[in-house]
Motif scaffolding. Structure first.
Motif, short mmCIF file in Angstrom:
data_model
loop_
_atom_site.label_atom_id
_atom_site.label_comp_id
_atom_site.label_asym_id
_atom_site.label_seq_id
_atom_site.Cartn_x
_atom_site.Cartn_y
_atom_site.Cartn_z
N MET A 68 0.85 -1.20 0.00
CA MET A 68 0.00 0.00 0.00
C MET A 68 0.89 1.25 0.00
N ARG A 69 0.50 2.24 -0.82
CA ARG A 69 1.25 3.48 -0.87
C ARG A 69 1.15 4.20 0.47
N ALA A 70 2.28 4.79 0.89
CA ALA A 70 2.34 5.49 2.17
C ALA A 70 2.12 6.99 2.00
N TYR A 71 1.28 7.37 1.05
CA TYR A 71 1.00 8.77 0.80
C TYR A 71 -0.32 8.89 0.06
N LYS A 72 -0.85 10.10 0.02
CA LYS A 72 -2.03 10.40 -0.79
C LYS A 72 -1.77 11.69 -1.55
N ALA A 73 -2.53 11.90 -2.63
CA ALA A 73 -2.31 13.05 -3.49
C ALA A 73 -2.94 14.31 -2.90
N LYS A 74 -2.19 15.43 -2.93
CA LYS A 74 -2.73 16.73 -2.55
C LYS A 74 -2.71 17.71 -3.71
N ALA A 75 -2.07 17.32 -4.79
CA ALA A 75 -2.08 18.12 -6.03
C ALA A 75 -1.97 17.15 -7.19
N VAL A 76 -2.52 17.51 -8.33
CA VAL A 76 -2.46 16.64 -9.50
C VAL A 76 -2.04 17.43 -10.72
N GLU A 77 -1.50 16.74 -11.71
CA GLU A 77 -1.12 17.33 -12.99
C GLU A 77 -1.80 16.53 -14.09
N ARG A 78 -2.41 17.23 -15.03
CA ARG A 78 -3.04 16.56 -16.16
C ARG A 78 -1.96 15.98 -17.08
N ILE A 79 -2.18 14.76 -17.55
CA ILE A 79 -1.32 14.18 -18.57
C ILE A 79 -2.19 13.66 -19.70
N GLU A 80 -1.64 13.66 -20.91
CA GLU A 80 -2.41 13.29 -22.08
C GLU A 80 -1.56 12.44 -23.01
N LEU A 81 -2.14 11.38 -23.55
CA LEU A 81 -1.45 10.53 -24.50
C LEU A 81 -1.66 11.06 -25.91
N PRO A 82 -0.60 11.56 -26.56
CA PRO A 82 -0.75 12.01 -27.95
C PRO A 82 -1.15 10.83 -28.85
N ASP A 83 -1.83 11.12 -29.95
CA ASP A 83 -2.21 10.03 -30.84
C ASP A 83 -0.98 9.45 -31.53
N ARG A 84 -1.16 8.30 -32.16
CA ARG A 84 -0.02 7.58 -32.71
C ARG A 84 0.71 8.37 -33.78
N GLU A 85 -0.04 9.06 -34.62
CA GLU A 85 0.61 9.85 -35.67
C GLU A 85 1.51 10.92 -35.07
N ALA A 86 1.02 11.56 -34.01
CA ALA A 86 1.82 12.58 -33.35
C ALA A 86 3.07 11.96 -32.71
N ARG A 87 2.91 10.80 -32.08
CA ARG A 87 4.05 10.15 -31.46
C ARG A 87 5.11 9.79 -32.50
N GLU A 88 4.69 9.31 -33.65
CA GLU A 88 5.64 9.03 -34.73
C GLU A 88 6.41 10.29 -35.13
N HIS A 89 5.69 11.39 -35.24
CA HIS A 89 6.31 12.66 -35.61
C HIS A 89 7.31 13.11 -34.55
N TYR A 90 6.89 13.08 -33.28
CA TYR A 90 7.77 13.53 -32.20
C TYR A 90 9.04 12.68 -32.13
N LEU A 91 8.89 11.37 -32.33
CA LEU A 91 10.04 10.48 -32.25
C LEU A 91 11.03 10.76 -33.38
N ARG A 92 10.49 10.98 -34.55
CA ARG A 92 11.34 11.28 -35.69
C ARG A 92 12.07 12.60 -35.49
N GLU A 93 11.35 13.63 -35.02
CA GLU A 93 11.95 14.94 -34.78
C GLU A 93 13.00 14.89 -33.68
N ALA A 94 12.87 13.93 -32.75
CA ALA A 94 13.82 13.78 -31.65
C ALA A 94 15.06 12.99 -32.05
N GLY A 95 15.17 12.62 -33.31
CA GLY A 95 16.30 11.82 -33.75
C GLY A 95 16.30 10.45 -33.10
N TYR A 96 15.11 9.94 -32.82
CA TYR A 96 14.94 8.61 -32.21
C TYR A 96 15.74 8.48 -30.91
#
Length: 445
Positions: free
Chosen positions: A1-29
């Protein structure tokens, strides 16, 4: 069991596959070149990426931003003395700054420095100071409790080959990051102390994950069964002449580090202090704001709390179990901060010179927006290491559904593993020890 609880949160989002392909290519893999907001689950590193506690956030407001004589530095100094047993410290902006301060003071051209296994920046700093880093890991089998130990006989053999006078320091990294985050026993640290004495060398402990190592000792070393993590943490460091520390790991802070030196070693302390002033800042801030000093002072005390460190290590084991359930080959037992995947076994059709670890890193991002890091031929060129991918869990940040997404991503990659290409380097920096941070690659057609 985790020994903590959340007091603040940050939104995260999964980019679509086409975007991920683009980002990976632009990052030089290269996953280091990806923008953070393009990553869904970020397991690149546990260095400075964790979630601070409410007590740490409260401590930020106490930050004394005085250039000299900061009260915040005094509180950090007191925490280090209480938790780690070192009364004199030289602060630095992070662990590699501390490495520059210490190894620049200790090492001269032509020296040799044995270590249970050097990590990337340690190897680079020793090389930059004119020394030769030499890995001395023990031979171990899967399931052995202390696979991170130093091969003490290997250190003695090195000394007989090059001369004891050319070994100014023996270094032990706890836990052993390069070898799957495996712990080091106190028995082995005592043996390292003996060989350092015999060579008239200083014993240095890279202590950035000292609390996690101490927890493993309480669980696996008979002499310390039933002991508290806090007591074992001090005991394991008591054999060292000096420590180098990244506060971004078991300091539970987002930035900072320091060198710890014994009170009776005036020569080394003064050399380190002057290098700290030159490269990091004045002795009572060392490249950190007062608020950062405060956060680390609190974090060091929290790191050795039983409930925290137990839940930390258990979460890493939880990820390991989820990966094994979908057939992913990992190093066992799992370490304290990360799960290490055997990319060479997972992708047997890709030879090591085509970077199977990097191929797996790219596939994980492409399939599920998961960012890990290669620790194989790309990160450690020419060292003949296993081709590993490290999945580092930020402290107090992710929950089980995040871990399940990682396992599901691996399962998706496994279905297409025969289609995955190897990679070749397009551009890399002159210092190969650091090439994985900025190199650009491309898939081999």
């Amino acid at each position: 069991m985790r020994a903590y609880k959340a007091k603040a949160v940050e939104r995260i989002e999964l980019p679509d596959r086409e975007a991920r392909e683009h980002y990976l290519r632009e990052a030089g893999y290269n996953a280091f070149n990806l923008d953070a907001d393009a990553v869904f689950i970020d397991l690149l590193t546990d260095s400075g990426t964790g979630t601070m506690s409410d007590e740490q956030w409260a401590a930020l407001l106490r930050g004394d931003e005085s250039y000299a004589g900061s009260e915040s530095f005094q509180r950090l100094e007191s925490a280090v003395a209480d938790v780690m047993g070192f009364e004199r410290i030289v602060p630095a902006h992070q662990g590699r700054g501390a490495e520059n301060v210490l190894y620049g003071a200790l090492i001269s051209k032509g020296d040799y420095v044995p270590n249970n296994t050097h990590f990337d920046t340690t190897r680079a700093h020793i090389t930059n100071a004119g020394g030769e880093p030499v890995d001395c890991p023990i031979e171990s089998e899967p399931g052995d409790p202390f696979q991170g130990n130093l091969d003490v006989d290997g250190v003695r053999e090195l000394a007989s080959e090059v001369g004891a006078e050319r070994i100014p320091a023996v270094v032990v990294t706890i836990t052993n990051n390069s070898l799957a985050g495996q712990p080091v026993s106190i028995e082995n640290l005592r043996e390292a102390r003996t060989v350092a004495n015999d060579l008239d060398a200083r014993l240095v402990i890279d202590a950035c994950r000292f609390a996690e190592n101490a927890y493993f000792v309480t669980q696996r070393e008979t002499e310390f069964a039933g002991e508290s993590v806090a007591d074992v943490a001090r005991e394991q460091l008591a054999v060292a002449d000096a420590i180098v520390m990244s506060g971004k790991k078991d300091g539970l802070a987002n930035v900072g580090g320091f060198v710890g030196v014994r009170a009776d070693d005036d020569e080394l302390y003064e050399q380190a202090r002057q290098r700290g002033i030159l490269y990091e800042g004045f002795t009572t801030y060392g490249g950190m704001a007062g608020r950062d000093l405060e956060a680390m002072a609190v974090g060091l005390r929290e790191a050795v709390e039983e409930t925290y460190v137990e839940s930390r290590v258990e979460q890493v084991a939880e990820l390991g179990e989820l990966l094994q359930e979908v057939g992913v080959p990992i190093r066992t037992p799992t370490g304290g901060h990360a799960v290490y995947v055997d990319a060479g076994e997972f992708l047997p059709s890709i030879p090591h010179e085509e970077f199977p670890g990097q191929a797996l890193v790219c596939a994980l991002y492409r399939e599920g927006g998961v960012r890990g890091v290669e620790l194989g031929e790309l990160a450690f060129p020419g060292t003949e290491r296993d081709q590993l991918v490290r999945l580092c869990l930020p402290r107090r940040t992710y929950f089980r559904d995040h871990l399940e997404h990682v396992a599901e991503t691996f399962a998706a990659v496994a279905e297409r593993r025969e289609e995955l290409p190897g990679y070749e380097i397009v551009d890399e920096p002159e210092m190969k020890e650091l090439r994985h941070f900025s190199a650009e690659l491309r898939p081999i057609e």
